[in-house]
Design an enzyme around this catalytic site. Structure first.
Site, mmCIF file in Angstrom:
data_model
loop_
_atom_site.group_PDB
_atom_site.id
_atom_site.type_symbol
_atom_site.label_atom_id
_atom_site.label_comp_id
_atom_site.label_asym_id
_atom_site.label_seq_id
_atom_site.Cartn_x
_atom_site.Cartn_y
_atom_site.Cartn_z
ATOM 1 N N LYS A 7 0.842 -1.187 0.000
ATOM 2 C CA LYS A 7 0.000 0.000 0.000
ATOM 3 C C LYS A 7 0.882 1.243 0.000
ATOM 4 O O LYS A 7 1.986 1.145 0.536
ATOM 5 C CB LYS A 7 -0.972 0.026 1.170
ATOM 6 C CG LYS A 7 -0.439 -0.347 2.564
ATOM 7 C CD LYS A 7 0.715 0.350 3.206
ATOM 8 C CE LYS A 7 0.723 1.818 3.448
ATOM 9 N NZ LYS A 7 1.976 2.286 4.120
ATOM 10 N N TYR A 53 -4.462 4.108 6.059
ATOM 11 C CA TYR A 53 -5.019 3.179 7.052
ATOM 12 C C TYR A 53 -6.372 3.678 7.571
ATOM 13 O O TYR A 53 -7.280 2.886 7.838
ATOM 14 C CB TYR A 53 -4.054 2.988 8.226
ATOM 15 C CG TYR A 53 -2.885 2.106 7.892
ATOM 16 C CD1 TYR A 53 -3.008 0.719 7.935
ATOM 17 C CD2 TYR A 53 -1.655 2.644 7.520
ATOM 18 C CE1 TYR A 53 -1.943 -0.107 7.621
ATOM 19 C CE2 TYR A 53 -0.581 1.823 7.199
ATOM 20 C CZ TYR A 53 -0.731 0.453 7.254
ATOM 21 O OH TYR A 53 0.326 -0.350 6.928
HETATM 22 P P1 NAD Z 1 12.401 1.283 2.640
HETATM 23 O O1 NAD Z 1 12.985 2.575 2.259
HETATM 24 O O2 NAD Z 1 12.790 0.672 3.928
HETATM 25 O O3 NAD Z 1 12.670 0.199 1.494
HETATM 26 C C1 NAD Z 1 12.463 0.482 0.143
HETATM 27 C C2 NAD Z 1 13.291 -0.452 -0.703
HETATM 28 O O4 NAD Z 1 13.115 -0.104 -2.073
HETATM 29 C C3 NAD Z 1 14.793 -0.355 -0.399
HETATM 30 O O5 NAD Z 1 15.329 -1.634 -0.332
HETATM 31 C C4 NAD Z 1 15.344 0.407 -1.595
HETATM 32 O O6 NAD Z 1 16.668 0.046 -1.897
HETATM 33 C C5 NAD Z 1 14.394 -0.038 -2.692
HETATM 34 N N1 NAD Z 1 14.352 0.874 -3.839
HETATM 35 C C6 NAD Z 1 14.285 0.481 -5.118
HETATM 36 N N2 NAD Z 1 14.304 1.523 -5.938
HETATM 37 C C7 NAD Z 1 14.387 2.619 -5.170
HETATM 38 C C8 NAD Z 1 14.432 4.007 -5.445
HETATM 39 N N3 NAD Z 1 14.400 4.483 -6.703
HETATM 40 N N4 NAD Z 1 14.488 4.852 -4.411
HETATM 41 C C9 NAD Z 1 14.498 4.414 -3.148
HETATM 42 N N5 NAD Z 1 14.465 3.109 -2.814
HETATM 43 C C10 NAD Z 1 14.397 2.210 -3.827
HETATM 44 O O7 NAD Z 1 10.811 1.462 2.582
HETATM 45 P P2 NAD Z 1 9.727 0.493 3.230
HETATM 46 O O8 NAD Z 1 9.345 1.016 4.543
HETATM 47 O O9 NAD Z 1 10.191 -0.887 3.113
HETATM 48 O O10 NAD Z 1 8.465 0.759 2.258
HETATM 49 C C11 NAD Z 1 8.333 0.113 1.018
HETATM 50 C C12 NAD Z 1 6.837 -0.010 0.664
HETATM 51 O O11 NAD Z 1 6.209 -0.777 1.679
HETATM 52 C C13 NAD Z 1 6.090 1.303 0.603
HETATM 53 O O12 NAD Z 1 5.122 1.269 -0.431
HETATM 54 C C14 NAD Z 1 5.405 1.398 1.949
HETATM 55 O O13 NAD Z 1 4.203 2.151 1.929
HETATM 56 C C15 NAD Z 1 5.114 -0.057 2.226
HETATM 57 N N6 NAD Z 1 5.030 -0.367 3.674
HETATM 58 C C16 NAD Z 1 3.978 -1.074 4.117
HETATM 59 C C17 NAD Z 1 3.863 -1.377 5.452
HETATM 60 C C18 NAD Z 1 2.709 -2.192 5.955
HETATM 61 O O14 NAD Z 1 2.562 -2.328 7.162
HETATM 62 N N7 NAD Z 1 1.912 -2.764 5.080
HETATM 63 C C19 NAD Z 1 4.850 -0.955 6.352
HETATM 64 C C20 NAD Z 1 5.938 -0.250 5.868
HETATM 65 C C21 NAD Z 1 6.023 0.044 4.510
#
Ligand code: NAD
Length: 373
Positions: A138, A223
């Site tokens: 999401k 959410y």
């Molecule tokens: P994060 O920054 O921790 O991880 C993102 C990942 O994407 C990294 O490994 C990064 O290297 C990679 N990536 C690939 N291309 C990229 C770019 N161009 N720029 C930046 N990073 C890039 O983020 P996250 O917290 O893991 O969030 C990722 C997704 O998951 C988002 O859509 C977020 O909304 C979602 N999320 C959902 C929940 C949930 O509870 N459902 C919780 C946290 C995050």
């Protein structure tokens, strides 16, 4: 592993066949037997090995029906670490340039896209074109137009598209939904959803319009949007919204810091919600009906979720959300199971239509009409 499986298989035998084991108590006989799961398993590749991808991978260790078998990442060092940590073979490792080749890999059934929001659109469509089912985090995309294109692409490729709505499988959430459906709260009159945290590092992708598609509303406000819909059990007909920005240096143009929004529902209920990147530990749902109420705090974090209703405290045990989510999604993809609250692309698209409408309401000051069903 093999000997552990054999041991578990032995445990599944009737107690009398195992004279060397202590006779189980009556209470133990009431528990499910430890028969190892032998049905189909959804073989998943995770795309984006960041914070949340790591959480999902760890939770999947305890899944019965889903297994992490592949990775897609732009960082070779991370791939190496994940390979050794999760036993992932080199033939199941891809980067963002070559992952279309996954179409020739029969050992991967589904791709779970866990990258910054604005990348989901392209990555989901490419995954679908490679013939793989897709689970997308999401928000599914950064606007409804992109969301619709993703739904269409998955339909065209005949693959399923699911959105990582983990709360749709959370036991206390489901109990409140059951109570509301059973009429135990009476006619629903009001929902309040308060969600937010202090976002921290000003240089992260969550504060970039290009990568996040917006601000707190995209990330955490969703959410309350989604929660209003599954708690009230109806689709909102209109939305009004107001934005407050106290730190324009941190929250640039089109990156919202705090938005309050209100919904009106066909049955007469109203909702009042707040989404923010500038208040810590804001995580509360309140649902009111003419005959009762339900209150959750925390309501959407990783838990344990706490909930009480007019009938008292809910005591359902805590589950790891992502473990249950992935086992349930395996059932949905492999066996066509219908979840209590939908998690498909159409569900994700509805939230994106509402997000578009909230931003429009903020900009125009108007009450914006919604047509979701
Ligand atoms: P994060 O920054 O921790 O991880 C993102 C990942 O994407 C990294 O490994 C990064 O290297 C990679 N990536 C690939 N291309 C990229 C770019 N161009 N720029 C930046 N990073 C890039 O983020 P996250 O917290 O893991 O969030 C990722 C997704 O998951 C988002 O859509 C977020 O909304 C979602 N999320 C959902 C929940 C949930 O509870 N459902 C919780 C946290 C995050």
């Amino acid at each position: 592993m093999d000997s552990r499986r054999k041991f578990l298989q032995k445990l599944a035998l009737p107690a009398l066949a195992l004279p060397f084991l202590p006779l189980p108590s009556w209470a133990n006989l009431q528990k499910p037997t430890l028969i190892p799961y032998q049905g189909p398993v959804l073989r998943v590749a995770i795309m984006g090995l960041g914070g949340y991808g790591t959480r999902v991978a760890e939770a999947m260790k305890d899944c019965k029906k889903a297994k992490l078998v592949g990775v897609i990442s732009g960082t070779p060092a991370k791939i190496k670490t994940w390979q050794s940590k999760y036993g992932i073979p080199a033939k199941n490792c891809y980067n963002y340039e070559n992952f279309d080749e996954v179409k020739n890999n029969p050992d991967i059934d589904a791709i779970y896209v866990i990258t910054p929001n604005a990348l989901h659109h392209n990555q989901v469509i490419r995954s679908a074109k490679a013939g793989k089912h897709v689970i997308c985090e999401k928000p599914m995309a950064v606007n409804a137009k992109e969301g619709q294109e993703m739904v269409d692409a998955c339909k065209k490729a005949n693959v399923k598209l699911l959105v990582g709505y983990r709360m749709h499988f959370e036991p206390k959430t489901l109990e409140i939904i059951r109570m509301r459906k059973a009429g135990e709260l009476g006619k629903i009159t009001f929902f309040q959803g308060l969600v937010g945290f202090k976002v921290g590092d000003p240089n992260q992708w969550r504060l970039s319009k290009e990568l996040a598609g917006g601000g707190s509303l995209m990330d955490i406000g969703i959410y309350a949007i989604n929660g209003a819909r599954y708690m009230v059990g109806e689709e909102p007909m209109w939305v009004t919204a107001q934005e407050t920005k106290t730190d324009p240096a941190m929250f640039k143009k089109d990156v919202d810091e705090t938005i309050q929004f209100q919904f009106g529902f066909p049955g007469g209920a109203v909702a009042s919600c707040l989404s923010t990147y500038n208040m810590n530990n804001l995580d509360k749902f309140f649902l009111n009906g003419n005959d009762g109420f339900a209150e959750m705090q925390p309501s959407t974090n990783y838990g344990p979720i706490k909930a009480r209703t007019h009938q008292g405290e809910l005591s359902h045990p805590h589950v790891t959300h992502q473990t249950v989510q992935m086992d349930e999604m395996a059932e949905i993809i492999l066996n066509g199971k219908q979840p209590i609250v939908p998690v498909d692309g159409e569900e994700g698209l509805k939230d994106l239509k509402i997000i578009d409408a909230i931003y429009e309401a903020v900009q125009t000051g108007n009450k914006v009409s919604l047509k979701l069903s």
